[in-house]
Scaffold this active site. Structure first.
Site, PDB file in Angstrom:
ATOM      1  CG  ASP D 386       6.584   7.460   0.639  1.00 29.54           C
ATOM      2  OD1 ASP D 386       5.735   8.361   0.666  1.00 29.54           O
ATOM      3  OD2 ASP D 386       6.568   6.473   1.394  1.00 29.54           O
TER       4      ASP D 386
HETATM    5  N1  LIG Z   1      11.582  -1.198  -1.283  1.00 29.01           N
HETATM    6  C1  LIG Z   1      11.776  -1.553  -0.034  1.00 29.01           C
HETATM    7  O1  LIG Z   1      12.633  -2.368   0.274  1.00 29.01           O
HETATM    8  C2  LIG Z   1      10.951  -0.970   1.046  1.00 29.01           C
HETATM    9  C3  LIG Z   1      10.710  -1.703   2.208  1.00 29.01           C
HETATM   10  C4  LIG Z   1       9.940  -1.122   3.203  1.00 29.01           C
HETATM   11  C5  LIG Z   1       9.440   0.149   3.038  1.00 29.01           C
HETATM   12  N2  LIG Z   1       9.713   0.830   1.919  1.00 29.01           N
HETATM   13  C6  LIG Z   1       9.166   2.156   1.786  1.00 29.01           C
HETATM   14  O2  LIG Z   1       8.077   2.086   0.883  1.00 29.01           O
HETATM   15  C7  LIG Z   1       7.994   3.315   0.176  1.00 29.01           C
HETATM   16  C8  LIG Z   1       8.049   2.993  -1.285  1.00 29.01           C
HETATM   17  O3  LIG Z   1       7.669   4.107  -2.032  1.00 29.01           O
HETATM   18  P1  LIG Z   1       6.700   3.982  -3.252  1.00 29.01           P
HETATM   19  O4  LIG Z   1       6.729   5.323  -3.896  1.00 29.01           O
HETATM   20  O5  LIG Z   1       7.013   2.799  -4.058  1.00 29.01           O
HETATM   21  O6  LIG Z   1       5.280   3.661  -2.621  1.00 29.01           O
HETATM   22  P2  LIG Z   1       4.467   4.527  -1.580  1.00 29.01           P
HETATM   23  O7  LIG Z   1       5.133   5.784  -1.269  1.00 29.01           O
HETATM   24  O8  LIG Z   1       4.121   3.607  -0.469  1.00 29.01           O
HETATM   25  O9  LIG Z   1       3.188   4.898  -2.388  1.00 29.01           O
HETATM   26  C9  LIG Z   1       2.390   3.909  -2.929  1.00 29.01           C
HETATM   27  C10 LIG Z   1       1.282   4.618  -3.634  1.00 29.01           C
HETATM   28  O10 LIG Z   1       0.577   3.663  -4.394  1.00 29.01           O
HETATM   29  C11 LIG Z   1      -0.804   4.015  -4.362  1.00 29.01           C
HETATM   30  N3  LIG Z   1      -1.557   2.804  -4.544  1.00 29.01           N
HETATM   31  C12 LIG Z   1      -1.804   1.818  -3.658  1.00 29.01           C
HETATM   32  N4  LIG Z   1      -2.559   0.882  -4.189  1.00 29.01           N
HETATM   33  C13 LIG Z   1      -2.814   1.261  -5.452  1.00 29.01           C
HETATM   34  C14 LIG Z   1      -3.571   0.698  -6.522  1.00 29.01           C
HETATM   35  N5  LIG Z   1      -4.210  -0.475  -6.389  1.00 29.01           N
HETATM   36  N6  LIG Z   1      -3.617   1.363  -7.687  1.00 29.01           N
HETATM   37  C15 LIG Z   1      -3.010   2.544  -7.830  1.00 29.01           C
HETATM   38  N7  LIG Z   1      -2.301   3.121  -6.846  1.00 29.01           N
HETATM   39  C16 LIG Z   1      -2.194   2.471  -5.671  1.00 29.01           C
HETATM   40  C17 LIG Z   1      -1.038   4.644  -3.032  1.00 29.01           C
HETATM   41  O11 LIG Z   1      -1.950   5.718  -3.148  1.00 29.01           O
HETATM   42  P3  LIG Z   1      -3.536   5.445  -3.027  1.00 29.01           P
HETATM   43  O12 LIG Z   1      -3.721   4.743  -1.741  1.00 29.01           O
HETATM   44  O13 LIG Z   1      -4.099   6.820  -3.104  1.00 29.01           O
HETATM   45  O14 LIG Z   1      -3.887   4.621  -4.213  1.00 29.01           O
HETATM   46  C18 LIG Z   1       0.319   5.246  -2.671  1.00 29.01           C
HETATM   47  O15 LIG Z   1       0.378   6.636  -2.856  1.00 29.01           O
HETATM   48  C19 LIG Z   1       9.158   4.178   0.615  1.00 29.01           C
HETATM   49  O16 LIG Z   1       8.771   5.025   1.638  1.00 29.01           O
HETATM   50  C20 LIG Z   1      10.109   3.138   1.179  1.00 29.01           C
HETATM   51  O17 LIG Z   1      10.988   3.652   2.169  1.00 29.01           O
HETATM   52  C21 LIG Z   1      10.428   0.287   0.909  1.00 29.01           C
END
Ligand SMILES: NC(=O)c1ccc[n+]([C@@H]2O[C@H](COP(=O)([O-])OP(=O)(O)OC[C@H]3O[C@@H](n4cnc5c(N)ncnc54)[C@H](OP(=O)(O)O)[C@@H]3O)[C@@H](O)[C@H]2O)c1
Ligand SMILES: NC(=O)c1ccc[n+]([C@@H]2O[C@H](COP(=O)([O-])OP(=O)(O)OC[C@H]3O[C@@H](n4cnc5c(N)ncnc54)[C@H](OP(=O)(O)O)[C@@H]3O)[C@@H](O)[C@H]2O)c1
Lengths: 459, 104, 104, 459
Positions: D386
């Site tokens: 994301d």
């Molecule tokens: N930081 C905060 O405080 C917080 C709190 C709540 C929500 N959020 C939200 O969380 C999101 C964070 O974005 P992000 O880019 O860090 O993460 P993300 O958008 O959730 O993407 C995580 C990616 O990691 C991959 N993944 C998962 N397990 C894996 C593994 N073992 N090895 C390799 N890849 C793996 C997943 O794809 P695969 O499944 O294909 O592997 C996924 O595409 C945002 O939407 C944000 O709003 C953040």
């Protein structure tokens, strides 16, 4: 109205005051903050009358309230912008007197039987309120120049002050231990004297800091009176002012580069420096006429104006604005360079220039304007001195050493508008006055500016 | 307990007093001082109470003087602060600020 | 009056709670949440008081459970927060900050 | 110990807590702040035992305290960094339970005769404490993936929740009006159910926000219990947490671009978006091998690494650090680009990378690093999605629209390390995966990184 409701209303007033202080600390919210505070104060007065059905002499109370309000209102409306600091000092003083009187009356009406804690609070209120009263009145007299603004150092002043301070403290403790009204009166008199003694040796420049400190004192005194009267509102309001006033005092002292503790006894050093200042009078300076200045300006492309305390003294803000308008009409770029401690109170220059309707975007703060002096053809210094003194950068012994200054010395040509070779607030001479690129236009700033405007129009 | 409650109120107020003004810009020092000065003018309500409960003429006269002085502090303080602040009307960069506020 | 004092304490605490964290950077959100969580763990002292004054066994058992849970909240909360914060040791630009502090 | 001293000590503890919160909000003071808070808490416990000589069952009390402390201590020491959010949730939940139990016991031991105000506070404590308890436990189960992290939407869930909510409120009022212990038990049960119902439909992404909100709830519940127990300390401590927790929740929601109110009912929209995400699977992508990536890196001059939630899941921080060290040895410039909401809690990436001893100056925040992508040869996206999705800039319907992202799409080449084409947290597909300059290295992040390291060493 039941006392629960009165209590809730008091809490609402406290909240108003907190919001007021919060508002007052941001430029956009400041005015509304003040109004919220005023609304809270009005509410407090209404609730006081409404909640206590045992109040006697109501007509007298209302009259006194009306008289005081009118006096306050008129004084606040009539005062000149330059005289505001001393008016605030005066208001603060009478507030301290009010708290002291409350403590006195409360004691006279049967306070001898109270607990020691209440007695201690009574004594504290009276002592601090009285110090704040005479201290503030004295700062008023100084700023209003009804007495000299120079530090007044009595022979053995330090000793006398310390002695009176100790005696006052002893008499305060004595009063708590064995309370009598005579002792309380004596304490008040001692405290009044102490207030005078503490403020006498404060030099003109430190006066605003002392006003702020006495303001915090009055706040604490009001808080203590709240304890005596069992009023949560007064405790909160007084403490808020006491705490924020203390912090504000420290911030003000820091902004002016004055160590807070030295301020109260700064007189001793100030004298010594003052003498050194006259040394330079013999050296030659380049003085010029209004016509010279007008011609210099007429051929400039970029002019920076540095206003200072002298502008306020001469009330020259309108004349200055006229000059700037003329220059702007001629297509010359003009900006005002505002040093944070130019003048005698923070924001002094902004207030003055705003009074003359100078548009806000012409006012530039120090950090913003300093790089521009290098490309300025002329810098006009109108009644400023310390804030452009290069000694702040070079002379480790100067009292202003380390204070950031406006880099006027980088401008192509510098014009000083002042009345004499006398130094500014810090009492030290300014090398820049003797610089070959500097010319001096002697005279009252308003007169000089008016003449320059006339000469410019005649060109 | 009551004493502790009042002491707690005192301590909490100290914190608030410090916190709320901890980031004031130096330009606002004078109006802030003046506004704080006006706030302690609320001591006039204490003066009203003691004057209204005065038991003899000395107390009454002192009380009335206290009311007058307190009212001067309060009313004068708020009015003079407002006058000062009126001078600070326009924000420095109205355009930039407006555009930021205009965003949804 | 007592009720008013307590209410005042409540209101003042609200202001302090708002003010003190009003300028926290988003990196510290999680440790701050965790630290605040640990702080309300002090509720364990309430559990101690009610358990110590229990009048029957039901109350006592409930009270002891409350103590256990409260202690978990308090001790665990502070320890886990400390563990998190240990990770944030070095400030980002130590050089710049030090030079500023070194000035007299 | 007299009660005055106990009161003063309680005040000292309150001050500790205020200072703790103050400290916790600055990066340099945070750790000390937490320690001050802990010191205050210890003092509070000591004073409680010392000041009340009527406490019975002391051995049992001490044992319970010891058991709880040990459990808390071990849990906090043993938990993995990635599991911290759910542990905090659990701690918060048991705190809520404690407050509810206190209210219950206090009522059972004669609370029926108390004033209505005390009763209302008792009811509030029990209600909010119970909601916070089950709600927090449920968030724990979700984050621990003991139940699905997806929103669980019961049929007519909204209706059921509202109904239970209303019934709970009615029963709370009823309990205040005619208090019986049966009513209080009923209220507790209802509140426990309500806590479950409210949190069930919350989607994985909103869980941290809900934890923060429940944290504030527990704070308020503790404050109310303080009113019941006549403890100024609990009132202050609980209110501090309630207020700062509320503000913190708002700030967290804002940092993640989630409107706070929608969070609680975000489930309804989340489902719809989730389906759209699988559409893109048919389109072609360029997948590559660890060797390809190793060669690409070996010839790069400047590499930027974008860690995300997948890094935490795979616990790949140490492998990542190894790769970076290798690259640095080869003279390649490497930086980590930290997006403020990468991962599942604020500061998640910083904590993880700090655990792997990544030097602080290699971590670059978004604003700092964004201009650098343009000149980067390779951007490696390790388990992020994301935070690099250009839909945030272009697609108005995307749930992340408007969130600032890392400009990975400006880099010369992009490598994604992920396991599948599944979307990230927001449930939307990422155009960047199909970009011709993008290659994908499928697999668990830790495995992939280890392989790349191996390949790089073999080069
Ligand atoms: N930081 C905060 O405080 C917080 C709190 C709540 C929500 N959020 C939200 O969380 C999101 C964070 O974005 P992000 O880019 O860090 O993460 P993300 O958008 O959730 O993407 C995580 C990616 O990691 C991959 N993944 C998962 N397990 C894996 C593994 N073992 N090895 C390799 N890849 C793996 C997943 O794809 P695969 O499944 O294909 O592997 C996924 O595409 C945002 O939407 C944000 O709003 C953040
Ligand atoms: N801003 C604050 O909050 C504050 C508060 C307290 C102290 N201070 C101190 O005040 C100083 C402010 O510096 P500043 O440069 O503004 O002022 P300054 O250094 O005090 O200099 C003022 C100059 O104005 C001249 N002047 C006085 N009356 C004049 C008139 N009617 N017409 C023309 N010139 C006149 C004086 O010279 P002549 O007598 O020769 O005319 C003097 O050189 C600093 O030292 C600062 O620390 C500031």
């Amino acid at each position: 109205m039941t006392s629960t409701w009165a209590g809730l209303a008091g809490l609402a007033v406290s909240v108003c005051f907190i919001l007021a202080l919060k508002g007052l600390s941001g430029p956009k919210t400041a005015r509304n903050g003040n109004l919220i505070g005023a609304a809270g104060a009005v509410l407090a007065v209404i609730v006081t009358f409404a909640s206590d059905s045992h109040l006697e002499h109501l007509p007298l109370l209302y009259s006194a309230l009306a008289v005081g309000s009118l006096i306050g209102w008129f004084a606040a409306r009539q005062v000149k912008m330059t005289a505001m600091p001393q008016l605030v000092a005066l208001f603060n003083g009478v507030g301290g007197a009010t708290a002291a009187l409350i403590a006195l009356i409360e004691y006279l009406s049967g306070g001898a039987g109270e607990t020691k804690l209440i007695l201690a609070a009574t004594v504290f209120t009276a002592l601090v309120g009285c110090v704040s009263f005479t201290g503030s009145v004295l700062t008023f007299l100084k700023l209003q120049e009804l007495i000299t603004t120079r530090p007044i150092v009595l022979p053995a002043g330090r000793f006398i002050t310390s002695a009176v301070g100790v005696i006052t403290l002893i008499s305060a403790v004595d009063m708590v231990v064995t309370p009598t009204s005579a002792r309380l009166y004596l304490l008040c008199v001692l405290s009044l004297v102490l207030g005078v003694l503490v403020v006498l040796p404060v030099g003109g420049a430190d006066v605003p800091i002392v006003i702020s400190l006495l303001n915090a004192f009055t706040g604490l005194s009001v808080a203590a009176s709240g304890y005596v009267l069992d009023s949560v509102l007064l405790i909160v309001a007084g403490t808020l002012v006491g705490a924020s006033g203390t912090l504000l005092t420290r911030m003000m002292a820091k902004a002016m580069g004055r160590p807070l503790l030295k301020t109260m006894f700064g007189a001793f050093t100030a004298v010594a420096v003052g003498t050194a200042a006259t040394d330079g009078v013999e050296r030659s300076v380049r003085s010029s006429s209004p016509d010279d200045v007008a011609i210099m300006l007429a051929y400039a492309q970029k002019v920076i104006i540095v206003p200072g305390y002298g502008l306020a003294v001469a009330q020259a803000q309108h004349a200055l604005r006229e000059l700037v308008d003329l220059l702007t009409e001629r297509g010359i770029g003009v900006a005002y360079a505002i040093h944070p401690v130019a003048g005698r109170m923070p924001g002094h220059m902004n207030v003055l220039l705003a009074e003359a309707n100078v548009p806000y975007d012409q006012l530039k703060e120090m950090d913003e304007v300093n790089p521009e002096f290098r490309s300025a053809d002329v810098a006009i210094v109108v009644g400023a001195n310390d804030v452009v003194n290069p000694a702040a950068r070079t002379d480790k012994t100067a009292p202003i050493f380390g204070m950031p200054i406006l880099n006027v010395d980088e401008a192509n040509q510098v014009v000083f508008l002042k009345r004499s070779m006398r130094p500014g607030f810090a009492g030290i001479s300014n090398e820049l006055l003797y610089d070959p690129r500097t010319s001096l236009l002697f005279g009252d700033a308003k007169d000089s500016l008016t003449k320059v405007v006339g000469a410019l129009k005649a060109l | 307990m009551d004493g502790i409650a009042l002491l707690t109120i005192f301590v909490l107020s100290v914190f608030i007093g410090f916190e709320v003004i901890s980031k004031v810009s130096s330009i606002l020092h004078t109006p802030l001082m003046s506004g704080a000065n006006a706030i302690h003018g609320v001591v006039v309500v204490g003066a009203i109470v003691v004057a209204g409960h005065a038991q003899d003429n000395v107390q009454l006269v002192l009380g009335l003087v206290a009311i007058v002085l307190g009212a001067i502090n309060m009313v004068g303080g708020f009015v003079v602060t407002d006058r000062m602040l009126k001078m600070f009307t326009a924000p420095k960069k109205p355009a930039a600020d407006k555009s930021r506020e205009a965003r949804p």
